[in-house]
Design a protein around this motif. Structure first.
Motif, PDB file in Angstrom:
ATOM      1  N   GLY A  30      -7.084 -10.768   7.570  1.00  0.00           N
ATOM      2  CA  GLY A  30      -6.327 -10.959   6.332  1.00  0.00           C
ATOM      3  C   GLY A  30      -5.884  -9.633   5.737  1.00  0.00           C
ATOM      4  N   TYR A  31      -6.757  -8.647   5.787  1.00  0.00           N
ATOM      5  CA  TYR A  31      -6.445  -7.309   5.294  1.00  0.00           C
ATOM      6  C   TYR A  31      -5.275  -6.710   6.072  1.00  0.00           C
ATOM      7  CZ  TYR A  31      -7.107  -2.281   4.452  1.00  0.00           C
ATOM      8  OH  TYR A  31      -6.922  -0.974   4.145  1.00  0.00           O
ATOM      9  N   ILE A  32      -5.340  -6.800   7.389  1.00  0.00           N
ATOM     10  CA  ILE A  32      -4.272  -6.264   8.237  1.00  0.00           C
ATOM     11  C   ILE A  32      -2.956  -6.984   7.959  1.00  0.00           C
ATOM     12  CG2 ILE A  32      -3.492  -6.042  10.636  1.00  0.00           C
ATOM     13  CD1 ILE A  32      -5.623  -4.016   9.774  1.00  0.00           C
ATOM     14  N   THR A  33      -3.020  -8.305   7.800  1.00  0.00           N
ATOM     15  CA  THR A  33      -1.822  -9.086   7.511  1.00  0.00           C
ATOM     16  C   THR A  33      -1.212  -8.665   6.177  1.00  0.00           C
ATOM     17  OG1 THR A  33      -2.669 -10.951   8.786  1.00  0.00           O
ATOM     18  CG2 THR A  33      -0.917 -11.429   7.190  1.00  0.00           C
ATOM     19  N   ALA A  34      -2.059  -8.521   5.151  1.00  0.00           N
ATOM     20  CA  ALA A  34      -1.568  -8.120   3.832  1.00  0.00           C
ATOM     21  C   ALA A  34      -0.969  -6.715   3.881  1.00  0.00           C
ATOM     22  CB  ALA A  34      -2.695  -8.180   2.809  1.00  0.00           C
ATOM     23  N   CYS A  35      -1.613  -5.803   4.582  1.00  0.00           N
ATOM     24  CA  CYS A  35      -1.091  -4.435   4.696  1.00  0.00           C
ATOM     25  C   CYS A  35       0.258  -4.428   5.410  1.00  0.00           C
ATOM     26  CB  CYS A  35      -2.081  -3.536   5.416  1.00  0.00           C
ATOM     27  SG  CYS A  35      -3.542  -3.133   4.426  1.00  0.00           S
ATOM     28  N   SER A  36       0.389  -5.265   6.419  1.00  0.00           N
ATOM     29  CA  SER A  36       1.663  -5.356   7.133  1.00  0.00           C
ATOM     30  C   SER A  36       2.756  -5.917   6.228  1.00  0.00           C
ATOM     31  CB  SER A  36       1.519  -6.233   8.375  1.00  0.00           C
ATOM     32  OG  SER A  36       0.653  -5.637   9.297  1.00  0.00           O
ATOM     33  N   LYS A  37       2.411  -6.951   5.466  1.00  0.00           N
ATOM     34  CA  LYS A  37       3.385  -7.588   4.581  1.00  0.00           C
ATOM     35  C   LYS A  37       3.859  -6.621   3.489  1.00  0.00           C
ATOM     36  CE  LYS A  37       3.976 -11.551   1.519  1.00  0.00           C
ATOM     37  NZ  LYS A  37       3.358 -12.770   0.981  1.00  0.00           N
ATOM     38  N   TYR A  38       2.938  -5.824   2.965  1.00  0.00           N
ATOM     39  CA  TYR A  38       3.258  -4.930   1.852  1.00  0.00           C
ATOM     40  C   TYR A  38       3.370  -3.472   2.279  1.00  0.00           C
ATOM     41  CZ  TYR A  38       2.337  -9.006  -0.983  1.00  0.00           C
ATOM     42  OH  TYR A  38       2.386 -10.254  -1.533  1.00  0.00           O
ATOM     43  N   ARG A  39       3.727  -3.226   3.535  1.00  0.00           N
ATOM     44  CA  ARG A  39       3.774  -1.856   4.045  1.00  0.00           C
ATOM     45  C   ARG A  39       4.761  -0.972   3.274  1.00  0.00           C
ATOM     46  NH1 ARG A  39       6.236  -4.933   7.982  1.00  0.00           N
ATOM     47  NH2 ARG A  39       8.417  -4.433   8.339  1.00  0.00           N
ATOM     48  N   ASN A  40       5.869  -1.535   2.819  1.00  0.00           N
ATOM     49  CA  ASN A  40       6.840  -0.729   2.062  1.00  0.00           C
ATOM     50  C   ASN A  40       6.262  -0.310   0.716  1.00  0.00           C
ATOM     51  OD1 ASN A  40       8.755  -0.950   4.095  1.00  0.00           O
ATOM     52  ND2 ASN A  40       9.632  -2.823   3.234  1.00  0.00           N
ATOM     53  N   GLU A  41       5.558  -1.235   0.042  1.00  0.00           N
ATOM     54  CA  GLU A  41       4.939  -0.924  -1.238  1.00  0.00           C
ATOM     55  C   GLU A  41       3.825   0.110  -1.059  1.00  0.00           C
ATOM     56  OE1 GLU A  41       5.727  -3.892  -0.114  1.00  0.00           O
ATOM     57  OE2 GLU A  41       6.840  -4.942  -1.671  1.00  0.00           O
ATOM     58  N   ILE A  42       3.040  -0.045   0.009  1.00  0.00           N
ATOM     59  CA  ILE A  42       1.964   0.907   0.286  1.00  0.00           C
ATOM     60  C   ILE A  42       2.549   2.284   0.550  1.00  0.00           C
ATOM     61  CG2 ILE A  42       0.147   1.518   1.941  1.00  0.00           C
ATOM     62  CD1 ILE A  42      -0.356  -1.559   2.216  1.00  0.00           C
ATOM     63  N   ALA A  43       3.622   2.347   1.310  1.00  0.00           N
ATOM     64  CA  ALA A  43       4.276   3.633   1.595  1.00  0.00           C
ATOM     65  C   ALA A  43       4.783   4.283   0.310  1.00  0.00           C
ATOM     66  CB  ALA A  43       5.417   3.443   2.586  1.00  0.00           C
ATOM     67  N   ALA A  44       5.320   3.476  -0.611  1.00  0.00           N
ATOM     68  CA  ALA A  44       5.814   4.021  -1.879  1.00  0.00           C
ATOM     69  C   ALA A  44       4.662   4.606  -2.699  1.00  0.00           C
ATOM     70  CB  ALA A  44       6.536   2.934  -2.676  1.00  0.00           C
ATOM     71  N   ILE A  45       3.534   3.927  -2.733  1.00  0.00           N
ATOM     72  CA  ILE A  45       2.358   4.430  -3.456  1.00  0.00           C
ATOM     73  C   ILE A  45       1.857   5.711  -2.806  1.00  0.00           C
ATOM     74  CG2 ILE A  45      -0.066   3.960  -4.006  1.00  0.00           C
ATOM     75  CD1 ILE A  45       0.785   0.957  -4.238  1.00  0.00           C
ATOM     76  N   GLN A  46       1.859   5.747  -1.473  1.00  0.00           N
ATOM     77  CA  GLN A  46       1.345   6.911  -0.759  1.00  0.00           C
ATOM     78  C   GLN A  46       2.205   8.156  -0.948  1.00  0.00           C
ATOM     79  OE1 GLN A  46       0.847   5.290   3.188  1.00  0.00           O
ATOM     80  NE2 GLN A  46      -1.295   4.783   2.790  1.00  0.00           N
ATOM     81  N   LYS A  47       3.438   7.999  -1.400  1.00  0.00           N
ATOM     82  CA  LYS A  47       4.260   9.173  -1.714  1.00  0.00           C
ATOM     83  C   LYS A  47       3.635   9.958  -2.860  1.00  0.00           C
ATOM     84  CE  LYS A  47       8.738   7.431  -0.232  1.00  0.00           C
ATOM     85  NZ  LYS A  47      10.077   7.013  -0.674  1.00  0.00           N
ATOM     86  N   TYR A  48       3.020   9.241  -3.803  1.00  0.00           N
ATOM     87  CA  TYR A  48       2.420   9.869  -4.976  1.00  0.00           C
ATOM     88  C   TYR A  48       0.913  10.048  -4.843  1.00  0.00           C
ATOM     89  CZ  TYR A  48       6.969   8.719  -6.775  1.00  0.00           C
ATOM     90  OH  TYR A  48       8.320   8.630  -6.937  1.00  0.00           O
ATOM     91  N   MET A  49       0.293   9.271  -3.958  1.00  0.00           N
ATOM     92  CA  MET A  49      -1.148   9.332  -3.737  1.00  0.00           C
ATOM     93  C   MET A  49      -1.400   9.352  -2.226  1.00  0.00           C
ATOM     94  SD  MET A  49      -2.315   6.480  -6.540  1.00  0.00           S
ATOM     95  CE  MET A  49      -4.058   6.748  -6.362  1.00  0.00           C
ATOM     96  N   PRO A  50      -1.182  10.499  -1.584  1.00  0.00           N
ATOM     97  CA  PRO A  50      -1.338  10.573  -0.125  1.00  0.00           C
ATOM     98  C   PRO A  50      -2.722  10.088   0.327  1.00  0.00           C
ATOM     99  CG  PRO A  50      -0.390  12.594  -0.972  1.00  0.00           C
ATOM    100  CD  PRO A  50      -0.821  11.782  -2.164  1.00  0.00           C
ATOM    101  N   GLY A  51      -2.723   9.287   1.383  1.00  0.00           N
ATOM    102  CA  GLY A  51      -3.972   8.773   1.927  1.00  0.00           C
ATOM    103  C   GLY A  51      -4.479   7.496   1.279  1.00  0.00           C
ATOM    104  N   TRP A  52      -3.818   7.051   0.207  1.00  0.00           N
ATOM    105  CA  TRP A  52      -4.251   5.829  -0.460  1.00  0.00           C
ATOM    106  C   TRP A  52      -4.096   4.632   0.465  1.00  0.00           C
ATOM    107  CZ3 TRP A  52      -2.007   1.135  -1.547  1.00  0.00           C
ATOM    108  CH2 TRP A  52      -2.695   0.309  -2.421  1.00  0.00           C
ATOM    109  N   ALA A  53      -5.047   3.717   0.392  1.00  0.00           N
ATOM    110  CA  ALA A  53      -4.978   2.472   1.157  1.00  0.00           C
ATOM    111  C   ALA A  53      -5.656   1.376   0.340  1.00  0.00           C
ATOM    112  CB  ALA A  53      -5.658   2.629   2.495  1.00  0.00           C
TER     113      ALA A  53
END
Length: 60
Positions: A30-53
């Motif tokens: 479920g975690y992997i599925t959610a990360c895949s679904k929201y990969r663009n949002e995660i990438a946007a957050i990681q621009k300001y918080m590198p390494g965040w997951a």
């Protein structure tokens, strides 16, 4: 994602991943599925918080 996967993976002598139990496996999938679904949002957050997951909840 790779760091989370590596930290949670249990391996046998041949280096193959072994799920610790069925519930954990389902939560992880479920975690992997959610990360895949929201990969663009995660990438946007990681621009300001590198390494965040997103946190993986393993406890009930």
């Amino acid at each position: 994602m790779h760091i989370a996967y590596s930290a949670l993976r249990i391996t046998n002598k041949q280096g193959k991943a072994i799920p610790s139990n069925k519930e954990f496996q389902q939560r992880y999938e479920g975690y992997i599925t959610a990360c895949s679904k929201y990969r663009n949002e995660i990438a946007a957050i990681q621009k300001y918080m590198p390494g965040w997951a997103p946190k993986l909840e393993v406890g009930g």
